[in-house]
Design a protein around this motif. Structure first.
Motif, mmCIF file in Angstrom:
data_model
loop_
_atom_site.group_PDB
_atom_site.id
_atom_site.type_symbol
_atom_site.label_atom_id
_atom_site.label_comp_id
_atom_site.label_asym_id
_atom_site.label_seq_id
_atom_site.Cartn_x
_atom_site.Cartn_y
_atom_site.Cartn_z
ATOM 1 N N MET A 135 -2.724 -6.435 7.186
ATOM 2 C CA MET A 135 -2.079 -5.200 6.747
ATOM 3 C C MET A 135 -0.905 -4.860 7.671
ATOM 4 S SD MET A 135 -3.582 -1.313 6.404
ATOM 5 C CE MET A 135 -4.986 -1.592 5.389
ATOM 6 N N LEU A 140 0.829 -1.214 0.000
ATOM 7 C CA LEU A 140 0.000 0.000 0.000
ATOM 8 C C LEU A 140 0.856 1.254 0.000
ATOM 9 C CD1 LEU A 140 -1.550 0.596 3.568
ATOM 10 C CD2 LEU A 140 0.532 -0.656 3.130
ATOM 11 N N TYR A 149 -16.520 2.019 14.057
ATOM 12 C CA TYR A 149 -15.285 2.730 14.452
ATOM 13 C C TYR A 149 -15.580 4.189 14.800
ATOM 14 C CZ TYR A 149 -10.460 4.533 13.591
ATOM 15 O OH TYR A 149 -9.233 5.133 13.669
ATOM 16 N N TRP A 207 -6.235 13.457 4.840
ATOM 17 C CA TRP A 207 -5.953 12.239 4.100
ATOM 18 C C TRP A 207 -5.535 12.448 2.657
ATOM 19 C CZ3 TRP A 207 -4.358 7.816 5.518
ATOM 20 C CH2 TRP A 207 -4.777 7.244 6.714
ATOM 21 N N PHE A 213 -10.480 -0.810 14.279
ATOM 22 C CA PHE A 213 -9.528 -0.977 15.378
ATOM 23 C C PHE A 213 -10.213 -1.274 16.722
ATOM 24 C CE2 PHE A 213 -6.686 2.058 12.873
ATOM 25 C CZ PHE A 213 -5.680 1.129 12.647
ATOM 26 N N ASP A 258 -7.263 -3.513 9.402
ATOM 27 C CA ASP A 258 -6.682 -2.177 9.335
ATOM 28 C C ASP A 258 -5.195 -2.311 9.683
ATOM 29 O OD1 ASP A 258 -6.228 0.508 9.084
ATOM 30 O OD2 ASP A 258 -7.903 1.151 10.326
ATOM 31 N N TRP A 259 -4.475 -1.219 9.493
ATOM 32 C CA TRP A 259 -3.018 -1.233 9.639
ATOM 33 C C TRP A 259 -2.614 -1.731 11.036
ATOM 34 C CZ3 TRP A 259 0.809 1.529 6.338
ATOM 35 C CH2 TRP A 259 2.095 1.460 6.866
ATOM 36 N N GLU A 264 -7.048 11.052 11.201
ATOM 37 C CA GLU A 264 -6.746 9.936 12.112
ATOM 38 C C GLU A 264 -5.929 10.434 13.298
ATOM 39 O OE1 GLU A 264 -5.243 6.378 10.314
ATOM 40 O OE2 GLU A 264 -4.812 5.459 12.248
ATOM 41 N N MET A 284 -12.837 -3.355 5.341
ATOM 42 C CA MET A 284 -11.716 -3.267 6.282
ATOM 43 C C MET A 284 -12.234 -3.394 7.707
ATOM 44 S SD MET A 284 -8.965 -0.148 6.826
ATOM 45 C CE MET A 284 -8.402 -0.100 5.146
ATOM 46 N N GLU A 330 -13.732 12.224 7.745
ATOM 47 C CA GLU A 330 -13.677 11.175 6.727
ATOM 48 C C GLU A 330 -15.019 10.472 6.554
ATOM 49 O OE1 GLU A 330 -10.614 7.639 6.017
ATOM 50 O OE2 GLU A 330 -10.153 8.889 7.724
ATOM 51 N N ARG A 337 -11.649 11.853 13.084
ATOM 52 C CA ARG A 337 -11.960 11.218 11.804
ATOM 53 C C ARG A 337 -13.380 11.484 11.343
ATOM 54 N NH1 ARG A 337 -8.749 5.706 10.689
ATOM 55 N NH2 ARG A 337 -8.942 6.523 8.569
ATOM 56 N N LYS A 351 -15.084 0.847 4.974
ATOM 57 C CA LYS A 351 -14.431 0.714 6.278
ATOM 58 C C LYS A 351 -15.152 1.573 7.299
ATOM 59 C CE LYS A 351 -10.955 4.278 5.319
ATOM 60 N NZ LYS A 351 -9.599 4.554 4.890
ATOM 61 N N HIS A 352 -14.891 1.415 8.571
ATOM 62 C CA HIS A 352 -14.090 0.384 9.233
ATOM 63 C C HIS A 352 -15.088 -0.457 9.979
ATOM 64 C CE1 HIS A 352 -11.640 4.062 8.855
ATOM 65 N NE2 HIS A 352 -10.602 3.285 8.711
ATOM 66 N N ASP A 401 -4.814 4.941 0.229
ATOM 67 C CA ASP A 401 -5.928 5.741 0.751
ATOM 68 C C ASP A 401 -6.210 6.901 -0.196
ATOM 69 O OD1 ASP A 401 -6.577 4.857 3.688
ATOM 70 O OD2 ASP A 401 -4.404 4.737 3.484
ATOM 71 N N PHE A 426 -8.857 2.605 -0.232
ATOM 72 C CA PHE A 426 -9.472 2.343 1.074
ATOM 73 C C PHE A 426 -10.565 3.367 1.331
ATOM 74 C CE2 PHE A 426 -4.981 0.793 1.982
ATOM 75 C CZ PHE A 426 -5.296 -0.543 1.825
HETATM 76 C C1 NOJ Z 1 -5.234 3.219 9.119
HETATM 77 C C2 NOJ Z 1 -6.579 3.805 8.878
HETATM 78 O O1 NOJ Z 1 -7.408 3.585 9.997
HETATM 79 C C3 NOJ Z 1 -7.268 3.281 7.627
HETATM 80 O O2 NOJ Z 1 -8.426 4.012 7.421
HETATM 81 C C4 NOJ Z 1 -6.352 3.358 6.460
HETATM 82 O O3 NOJ Z 1 -7.011 2.953 5.298
HETATM 83 C C5 NOJ Z 1 -5.130 2.505 6.758
HETATM 84 N N1 NOJ Z 1 -4.456 3.041 7.913
HETATM 85 C C6 NOJ Z 1 -4.163 2.420 5.579
HETATM 86 O O4 NOJ Z 1 -3.466 3.580 5.435
#
Ligand code: NOJ
Length: 739
Positions: A295, A57, A189, A403, A231, A263-264, A492, A228, A148, A145, A184-185, A87, A131
């Motif tokens: 990821m 990514l 989230y 972002w 967290f 997610d990451w 984020e 996705m 977003e 966030r 996502k997420h 992203d 994403f």
């Molecule tokens: C963490 C973020 O929560 C997620 O939204 C994003 O797509 C990933 N990192 C990848 O960068």
């Protein structure tokens, strides 16, 4: 490739190859010096193994990605191409307004067009997956966030998410200029406690099902290719290890057949959540939940073989994941054309083209929300006299939001530069004066980014800046204050407990308001801020969000009346941070606030009203609209019939404008407490002065369903209010009975 061929391929792959497909590598590993980096060492990966992995990514560029793909094709035993993800949230190089601002536009078609543009620019630059969209419902603007999300209405979020998916994926992902989308997420989230990012989510199951899940489900119905994990925990189980959520809800109930990506770092973080003793156990839990791609941790890479060898998971479980990844690659056409649309010449032609910039400008104009406009101080015109633009956004080119990883300042003009350009082209005749007036942040304050501090210019001479601004303000007839958060205040890990303007800007506004009463304040932000003081000191307030590459031009379009503002707030603006979380669709309480100040025992605050500063769906225009009382085609609804709710909307002002006509429904008595209003429809219409249009909403029984006391998703017979108006505060209503 046919399904049979994919299955044959899967059968022929070694265990190591299959595990490789599950691994998503961090970008640091994709350079020539990869082996020198920390991640390579901590993952215990060899140089060859890098090119046998399934995806990476945040690496972009047609030439670079083609080279990486060449290495993959010459290393991976079955020549399985690698997936390139990133992203692409509100644009790739041409940045359009942040998702929250798109929510404010209430224009799904426009979001679809913007997503298409982003897919074209980024797929020509070699990318396969974005994403986006983020379908997380949000009610708490302390959470960074929220920028977003498209806001607090599950209906709006669903419509916006669907539109973005159509834009990204097109009719078929092999169609030129399309890419795969990832919703996502999953799940919820957007509801972290206290608005603190990555924090625990505490939601009752009914609220989760009725309010938080439907927007993801809408994305799945629209054919989104990936999902996705989030967290957070739900019911104390982290999503990435949550079998009930991922198998029973996502796969079985919602019917999601695509790729589920963590997610990451989220699989590794199961150890921090203290549900796994180590990454091996974390890998097992995530695989059992059906998470296909890991990821950026070594959890799957280092442990899957041992888990199978020790009989802790079956190879079939692994095969299930690998097959979904191969199917995605197949749906993207990668086996036939591993470079897909990567094309330097096309990328050059498409990126930041005139057409793309025009679309970004239009989208930004449509998303701005006019919050106040006393004595019609806006739009600016000859009557405004001498105009001064004051504030740190005068020279700021970073108008993108958090972002926009590939947005570049050199591609964007500041407000001052755009005015100069407009004077040259004749779009503006009177040149305003400019002063920055203050720094963005307090002296010495820093905003942390991923990997270092944000580069935010700071002028040592704060007093000099202020004096320059005050001198201009004294001489001006009208002052336009350009204030706001910096992009790195939101996004984020951008949670805040103070959601007012940064301190030096509050001081600036305060001082300017002492010498000039004709103030128009433009607010740049990634969240609803506490704007009480701004409202007090300004005749007009315009919420500009983070408007993107063409944000300055769009802002001038709105300020000078070339574009009539039509945005509506997609999230409640609180009076202060203490009211949060807050939303238009709260439940009635047993002790409603009836305004009787002599009665203490009511659900209210002692120091602030229950109502918001600006409710969901609110926004002004340079014209005025009349909305007639609601009429219903029938006062009875059954499972097999529908009712049409209609209003006549008339532009009673002097200029053409657009109005977002909104439908809300209230279930008056039910087996569980139901929201005071639920947003169920909207239509944005444009009317010339004097013009009238009838707007109709069709109401059917399925729109009235919820999770009842019996835990069944169904409607209950009884009486319902139907509201149609221009914000969630409307009391323009009619009533019907569901038989
Ligand atoms: C963490 C973020 O929560 C997620 O939204 C994003 O797509 C990933 N990192 C990848 O960068």
């Amino acid at each position: 490739m046919t399904k049979e061929k994919l299955l044959e391929l899967l059968k022929d792959m070694s265990l190591e190859e299959k595990i490789g497909q599950l691994v998503q590598l961090p970008p640091e590993l994709m350079g020539d010096d990869a082996m020198a980096t920390g991640p390579a060492q901590s993952m215990g990966i060899t140089y060859e193994q890098i090119y046998e992995c399934g995806s990476t990514l945040t690496v972009t560029g047609a030439e670079k990605l083609k080279k990486i793909q060449d290495k993959v094709l010459s290393t991976q035993p079955h020549k399985i191409p690698m997936l390139f993800m990133a992203d692409i949230i509100n644009g790739y190089r041409t940045i359009y307004p942040i998702p929250l601002a798109q929510g404010a536009s209430f224009d799904t078609k426009l979001s679809e067009e913007c997503a298409r543009m982003a897919a074209k620019e980024s797929s020509y630059d070699g990318l396969h997956v974005t994403f986006s969209p983020m379908a997380d419902l949000v009610k708490d603007s302390r959470w960074g966030r929220v920028m977003e999300s498209t806001g607090e209405s599950v209906f709006l979020n669903s419509e916006m998410g669907k539109a973005m998916i159509v834009g990204y994926q097109g009719k078929d992902m092999t169609e030129e200029g399309s890419m795969a989308a990832c919703v996502k997420h999953f799940a919820a989230y957007g509801a972290p406690m206290g608005g603190r990012d990555y924090n625990t989510v505490e939601l009752d199951e009914r609220t989760l099902k009725d309010e938080y899940l439907p927007a993801y489900e809408a994305a799945i119905k629209a054919g989104v290719a990936l999902t996705m994990t989030s967290f957070n925990t739900i019911n104390r189980v982290p999503s990435t290890a949550n079998k009930w959520l991922m198998r029973d809800i996502l796969r079985d109930k919602m019917g999601f057949k695509g790729v589920l990506i963590s997610d990451w770092g989220a699989i590794g973080e199961l150890v921090n959540h203290a549900v796994a003793a180590d990454k091996k156990e974390a890998a097992r839990l995530a695989l059992e939940a059906g998470v296909d791609i890991d990821m950026c941790t070594e959890s799957y890479f280092a442990n899957t073989k041992a888990l199978i060898d020790e009989g802790l998971i079956s190879e079939e479980l692994l095969d299930e994941c690998v097959l979904r990844i191969l199917e995605l690659k197949n749906d993207l056409g990668l086996f036939e054309n591993p470079y897909r649309f990567a094309d330097e010449a096309k990328a050059k032609e498409c990126i930041l083209s005139k057409e793309n910039r025009a679309l970004a400008r239009k989208a930004a104009g449509q998303s701005m929300v006019l919050l106040e406009n006393h004595k019609s101080i806006l739009p600016l015109s000859e009557k405004s006299g001498k105009v001064a633009f004051i504030g740190p956004y005068v020279d700021c080119k970073h108008l993108y939001g958090f972002w926009s990883l590939w947005g570049r300042d050199e591609d964007t003009a500041s407000v001052r530069e755009t005015v100069d350009e407009f004077i040259k082209t004749g779009e503006l005749s009177e040149k305003p004066s400019f002063a920055q007036g203050s720094n963005f942040l307090k002296k010495g304050e820093k905003l942390v980014q991923f990997g270092g501090y944000a580069d935010i210019p700071e002028n040592e001479d704060e007093e000099g800046m202020l004096n320059e601004a005050l001198n201009l303000a004294k001489e001006a007839d009208t002052v336009v204050m350009l204030l706001g958060e910096h992009a790195f205040h939101s996004g984020e890990a951008g949670s805040r407990t103070d959601i007012r303007l940064p301190k030096p800007q509050r001081k600036l506004l305060d001082e300017v308001s002492k010498v000039n009463k004709n103030i128009v304040t433009v607010v740049f932000s990634g969240r609803p801020l506490d704007l009480r003081d701004v409202k007090k000191r300004s005749k007009a307030v315009l919420e500009a969000w983070f408007p993107g590459t063409e944000g300055a031009a769009a802002l001038l379009d709105v300020l000078y009346g070339k574009v009539n503002p039509s945005g509506k707030v997609p999230m409640t603006f609180p009076r202060n941070v203490g009211q949060l979380p807050m939303c238009y669709n709260e439940l009635p309480t047993g002790r409603p606030n009836n305004g009787d100040d002599t009665n203490r025992a009511m659900s209210r605050y002692l120091d602030v009203a229950n109502t918001p500063l600006y409710p969901f769906g609110y926004g002004l225009s340079y014209t005025k609209f009349d909305i007639s009382p609601v009429t219903l085609s029938s006062d009875t609804l059954t499972k097999d019939t529908s009712i049409t709710a209609s209003v006549k909307v008339t532009n009673v002002g002097k200029v053409t404008g657009s109005e977002v006509v909104q439908l809300y429904i209230r279930d008056k008595v039910a087996s569980v407490s139901r929201p005071v209003k639920e947003h169920k429809g909207f239509e944005k219409i444009c009317l010339k002065p004097g013009e009238e249009k009838t707007v109709e909403f069709v109401i059917t029984e399925d729109m009235l369903r919820f999770t009842t006391i019996n835990n069944v998703y169904e409607s209950e017979p009884g009486s319902f209010d139907v509201f149609v108006g221009n914000s969630s505060a409307t009391d323009n209503k009619a009533e019907f009975i569901l038989k």
